[in-house]
Scaffold this motif. Structure first.
Motif, short mmCIF file in Angstrom:
data_model
loop_
_atom_site.label_atom_id
_atom_site.label_comp_id
_atom_site.label_asym_id
_atom_site.label_seq_id
_atom_site.Cartn_x
_atom_site.Cartn_y
_atom_site.Cartn_z
N LYS A 48 7.36 -0.25 -0.88
CA LYS A 48 6.64 1.02 -0.84
C LYS A 48 5.30 0.91 -1.57
N GLU A 49 5.35 0.25 -2.75
CA GLU A 49 4.11 0.06 -3.51
C GLU A 49 3.11 -0.78 -2.73
N LYS A 50 3.63 -1.85 -2.08
CA LYS A 50 2.74 -2.71 -1.29
C LYS A 50 2.15 -1.95 -0.11
N GLY A 51 3.00 -1.13 0.53
CA GLY A 51 2.51 -0.34 1.66
C GLY A 51 1.44 0.64 1.23
N GLU A 52 1.67 1.28 0.07
CA GLU A 52 0.67 2.22 -0.43
C GLU A 52 -0.63 1.50 -0.80
N LYS A 53 -0.47 0.30 -1.38
CA LYS A 53 -1.65 -0.49 -1.75
C LYS A 53 -2.43 -0.90 -0.50
N ASP A 54 -1.69 -1.36 0.53
CA ASP A 54 -2.35 -1.74 1.79
C ASP A 54 -3.04 -0.54 2.43
N SER A 55 -2.38 0.60 2.36
CA SER A 55 -2.97 1.81 2.94
C SER A 55 -4.26 2.19 2.21
N LEU A 59 -7.86 2.21 3.87
CA LEU A 59 -8.67 3.42 3.81
C LEU A 59 -10.02 3.14 3.17
N LYS A 60 -10.01 2.30 2.13
CA LYS A 60 -11.26 1.94 1.47
C LYS A 60 -12.18 1.18 2.41
N THR A 61 -11.58 0.27 3.21
CA THR A 61 -12.36 -0.50 4.18
C THR A 61 -12.97 0.41 5.23
N ILE A 62 -12.17 1.36 5.71
CA ILE A 62 -12.67 2.31 6.71
C ILE A 62 -13.81 3.14 6.15
N ARG A 124 -13.62 -7.70 5.52
CA ARG A 124 -14.29 -6.42 5.28
C ARG A 124 -14.85 -5.83 6.57
N MET A 125 -15.33 -6.71 7.45
CA MET A 125 -15.94 -6.24 8.69
C MET A 125 -14.94 -6.09 9.83
N GLY A 126 -13.72 -6.58 9.61
CA GLY A 126 -12.71 -6.45 10.67
C GLY A 126 -12.93 -7.38 11.84
N TRP A 127 -13.56 -8.54 11.60
CA TRP A 127 -13.84 -9.47 12.69
C TRP A 127 -12.61 -10.28 13.10
N LYS A 128 -11.61 -10.32 12.22
CA LYS A 128 -10.35 -11.03 12.49
C LYS A 128 -10.56 -12.53 12.72
N ILE A 129 -11.58 -13.08 12.08
CA ILE A 129 -11.87 -14.51 12.20
C ILE A 129 -11.56 -15.18 10.86
#
Length: 376
Positions: A48-55, A59-62, A124-129
């Motif tokens: 749960k903590e990891k999920g919240e951290k990932d969220s 959100l910060k990236t968005i 950060r840019m979401g390029w997935k490379i």
């Protein structure tokens, strides 16, 4: 459902179960059940903590991307449109200033820092490379850069950006480039710049195949538009040759062997003696197809079996003789012995050793076929 199992357990684990044994009056089964339940709760909390951290991170990236768009630093574009743009500009080089907008040349000086920064930027840019590097410390003479995953078209742009940065800032020129559906691999080798304003040869060869052509079109757009239009209208049935060569043909003369040697050096950028026979043949093929004097060409560069077959549409005897003389002078200028055989609509130059000297100046086409030889 109760599952019964016989288990063996060390005393050290029994000691760790003591709080649960005390709670259950020494009942080992109950103690094990309680310990499993406690461990399960801890794992659930961690997830749960990891999920919240990932969220929070997502959100910060968005928020960061939205701010970049609001500040007009970045622009949203549909991936189909981006792919079209990249494909239509393939072979053109990015400008250094554009690359330095992504990677600051004043802060990124070492390859490990470079790789780490690029991967953080990709996330950060979401390029997935994903970018990986293979090299030797501390000052690598060679480097292999691997870009995996992500959009193949955009991966090509990122690959060019990274290659340009490495060439200009770390003196690593491109030696090889291999593209697959899910990965791009670039091979680099260290070199010394002779002119920092110029693009390294290897980088331009692998990423900028259309750069010089496009620059010429930009210089004289009307000329090139009219030229392409004319060639297309006439189905490419036009000649393209040096003015001096044209003048020689019109005057009834031919350029001398020395003149052809100088012309070859101007075309190739190096004296004829610096090339192998195979390299000469490939340069000649390019020249022949560009001149459009003939209609097709077949070459063989296998050592000991080198030959050049020129296919043409001419039937006039004198024209064929002049064409033979012209191309014979070109091959004389490169200094390799050869024989020339002609037949209707074909001229064959065969190269080899132990050829008897013969002067090719005014050959006659005896019957349907003739053969001459030349040794420099």
């Amino acid at each position: 459902m109760i599952v019964r199992k016989n288990i063996s357990i060390d005393q050290c684990y029994i000691d760790k179960l003591k709080p649960f044994l005390d709670k259950n009056n020494g009942n080992l089964s109950a103690a094990i059940r309680d310990s499993i339940e406690a461990a399960s709760q801890v794992l659930d909390e961690k997830k749960k903590e990891k999920g919240e951290k990932d969220s929070r991170s997502a959100l910060k990236t968005i928020e960061l991307r939205n701010k970049m768009v609001e500040d007009e630093e970045f622009l949203l574009i549909h991936h189909t449109m981006l792919e079209w743009f990249i494909k239509k500009t393939s072979g053109l080089l990015l400008e250094e200033a554009t690359v330095y907008e992504l990677i600051n040349p004043y802060t990124i000086k070492k390859i490990p820092n470079f790789v780490n920064y690029v991967n953080v930027l990709n996330d950060r840019m979401g390029w997935k490379i994903k970018v990986g590097a293979e090299y030797a410390e501390p000052e690598p003479g060679t480097l292999i850069l691997t870009l995996s995953n992500g959009n193949p078209c955009f991966r090509g742009v990122v690959a060019q950006s990274l290659a340009l940065y490495l060439a200009k800032q770390m003196k690593m020129d491109v030696q090889g480039l291999f593209n697959r559906s899910n990965a791009t691999k670039i091979y680099f080798k260290r070199f010394e710049f002779l002119n920092y304003e110029k693009i390294p040869k290897g980088f331009e060869e692998h990423f900028g195949s259309m750069e010089s052509t496009f620059r010429e079109i930009q210089k004289r757009p009307e000329f090139w538009k009219n030229l392409v239009k004319t060639y297309r209208q006439q189905n490419y049935q036009r000649l393209s040759m040096n003015k001096k060569v044209f003048e020689a043909f019109v005057s009834g003369d031919l350029p001398s062997v020395d003149d052809m040697g100088r012309e070859f050096e101007l075309l190739a950028g190096k004296p004829p003696e610096t090339f192998t026979l195979a390299e000469h043949i490939m340069i000649f093929k390019e020249l022949y197809l560009t001149d459009s004097i003939g209609s097709d060409i077949e070459v063989c560069t296998e050592k000991g079996r080198e030959y050049v077959k020129l296919i043409h549409d001419y039937s006039d005897r004198k024209v064929c003789e002049r064409v033979i003389q012209y191309y014979s002078n070109i091959f004389r200028s490169i200094g390799h012995p050869f024989t020339v055989t002609s037949s209707p609509h074909m001229i064959v130059f065969e190269f080899g050793k132990n050829l008897s000297p013969s002067h090719i100046s005014e050959p006659g086409l005896a019957g349907a076929e003739s053969e001459l030889s030349f040794t420099p």
